[in-house]
Design an enzyme around this catalytic site. Structure first.
Site, PDB file in Angstrom:
ATOM      1  N   LYS A 164      -5.974   0.890  31.130  1.00  0.00           N
ATOM      2  CA  LYS A 164      -6.535  -0.087  30.241  1.00  0.00           C
ATOM      3  C   LYS A 164      -5.959  -1.260  30.579  1.00  0.00           C
ATOM      4  CE  LYS A 164      -8.042   3.413  26.803  1.00  0.00           C
ATOM      5  NZ  LYS A 164      -7.863   4.197  25.958  1.00  0.00           N
ATOM      6  N   GLN A 207      -3.305   4.489  21.120  1.00  0.00           N
ATOM      7  CA  GLN A 207      -3.839   5.722  21.973  1.00  0.00           C
ATOM      8  C   GLN A 207      -3.666   7.236  21.327  1.00  0.00           C
ATOM      9  OE1 GLN A 207      -5.229   5.480  25.076  1.00  0.00           O
ATOM     10  NE2 GLN A 207      -5.577   7.626  25.092  1.00  0.00           N
ATOM     11  N   ASP A 238     -11.635  -0.119  18.889  1.00  0.00           N
ATOM     12  CA  ASP A 238     -11.828   1.220  19.149  1.00  0.00           C
ATOM     13  C   ASP A 238     -13.394   1.614  18.334  1.00  0.00           C
ATOM     14  OD1 ASP A 238     -10.763   2.830  21.211  1.00  0.00           O
ATOM     15  OD2 ASP A 238      -9.131   3.202  20.001  1.00  0.00           O
TER      16      ASP A 238
END
Ligand code: NDP
Length: 288
Positions: free
Chosen positions: A51, A95, A118
């Site tokens: 990422k 994460q 997200d």
């Protein structure tokens, strides 16, 4: 049978991102993404690295916060609050999975919904259900929908069967496919581990979205001729012929399912590259 290349569609999405980034640069703005990693799980570390690299390749501002596994809930919350207040950061991602002593739901709720790229914050979950376009949609289902649109698969009136009901994939996928408009208007069935006689249901599907987490679970018997299959699964299985000793496979037994399909995604090179491309797109949207 058409092979739907996630790699190719992701490149198209990234090209759109480059255009948007240039337009924002002309206004003196640069989208910024912060990715927070707690602990040293190798798979999570690899995801965070990719990422960060993708952000840098695109010219986004990227902050990678690597915290020790001993980080407390309060310390993590303090980091999230600092990022919420940082004007150079538009997207925040913690994460998953964090170490066991961390209350992940509380961390997600602490992220400013306007920076929740997200799409896991309750405000964004609600906005998806309400079909409010100002919210953030989780990257993986958003990527699956984009794959269907780009491949010219008509979802309007189609029967889509989703295997898996997680908050990350299955549930938001169902909301996207049943929403009104392009890439939606499908008749959606959501199945899970308690579903009776799964194959009799998936065999009625025009579109199958497999998000189970079990290698090669969807077999030829689950699929009718001419179906479209999107394989979200990423599973490691032993492979002594590979240098690493393992290979990545999907939730679909590709070799026996593909010949029956109108279109299907491969693993790797299917949904995976789309997830990261949609994360970039969500970060740009947050900046805008
Ligand atoms: P979860 O483990 O959170 O959810 C799996 C779902 O599959 C659950 O709803 C579960 O049902 C259902 N399931 C399990 N066994 C069966 C069964 N025998 N029959 C029917 N349904 C079953 O996984 P995720 O949704 O997070 O991920 C799914 C897969 O997608 C994984 O392989 C993951 O690695 C991959 N993934 C890939 C991404 C990408 O970028 N390509 C991103 C995110 C995930 P129940 O709810 O009843 O337990």
């Amino acid at each position: 049978m058409t092979l739907i290349s996630g790699t190719a569609v992701a490149e198209k999405v990234l090209e759109e991102c480059r255009r948007d980034i240039a337009a924002l640069a002309a206004l003196g703005r640069k989208p910024g993404l912060a990715v927070v990693l707690i602990g040293d799980d190798p798979a999570s570390r690899a995801y965070v690295r990719s990422k960060d690299k993708k952000c840098r390749d695109l010219g986004l501002h990227s902050v990678k916060l690597e915290l020790p596994a001993t980080t407390t809930q309060d310390e993590l919350l303090a980091h999230v609050r600092a990022l919420n207040n940082d004007p150079a950061i538009h997207g925040i991602l913690v994460q998953s999975p964090p170490p066991k002593h961390i209350d992940e739901a509380a961390i997600v709720r602490a992220i400013d919904p306007a920076k929740d790229v997200d799409g896991f914050h309750p405000v964004n979950v609600a906005k998806l259900a309400l079909e409010d376009p100002t919210g953030f949609v989780p990257c993986t289902p958003l990527g699956c929908q984009r794959l269907l649109i780009d491949a010219g698969i008509e979802t309007n009136g189609a029967h889509a069967v989703i295997v898996g009901r997680s908050m990350i994939v299955g549930k938001p996928m169902a909301l996207l496919l049943m929403a009104k408009g392009k890439g939606g208007d499908a008749t959606v069935t959501v199945t899970h581990s308690r579903t009776r006689d799964l194959a009799s249901i998936t065999r009625t599907a025009d579109i199958i979205i497999a998000a189970i987490g079990r290698p090669h679970f969807i077999r030829a018997e689950h699929v009718k001729d001419g179906a479209v299959v999107i394989d979200v699964g990423i599973n490691r299985i032993d492979d002594l012929t590979s240098e690493k000793g393992y290979k990545l496979v999907g939730d679909v037994a590709f070799d026996e399912v593909a010949p029956k399909c109108r279109a299907i995604t491969p693993v790797p090179g299917g949904v995976g590259p789309m997830t990261i491309a949609m994360l970039m797109a969500n970060t740009i949207k947050a900046c805008r």
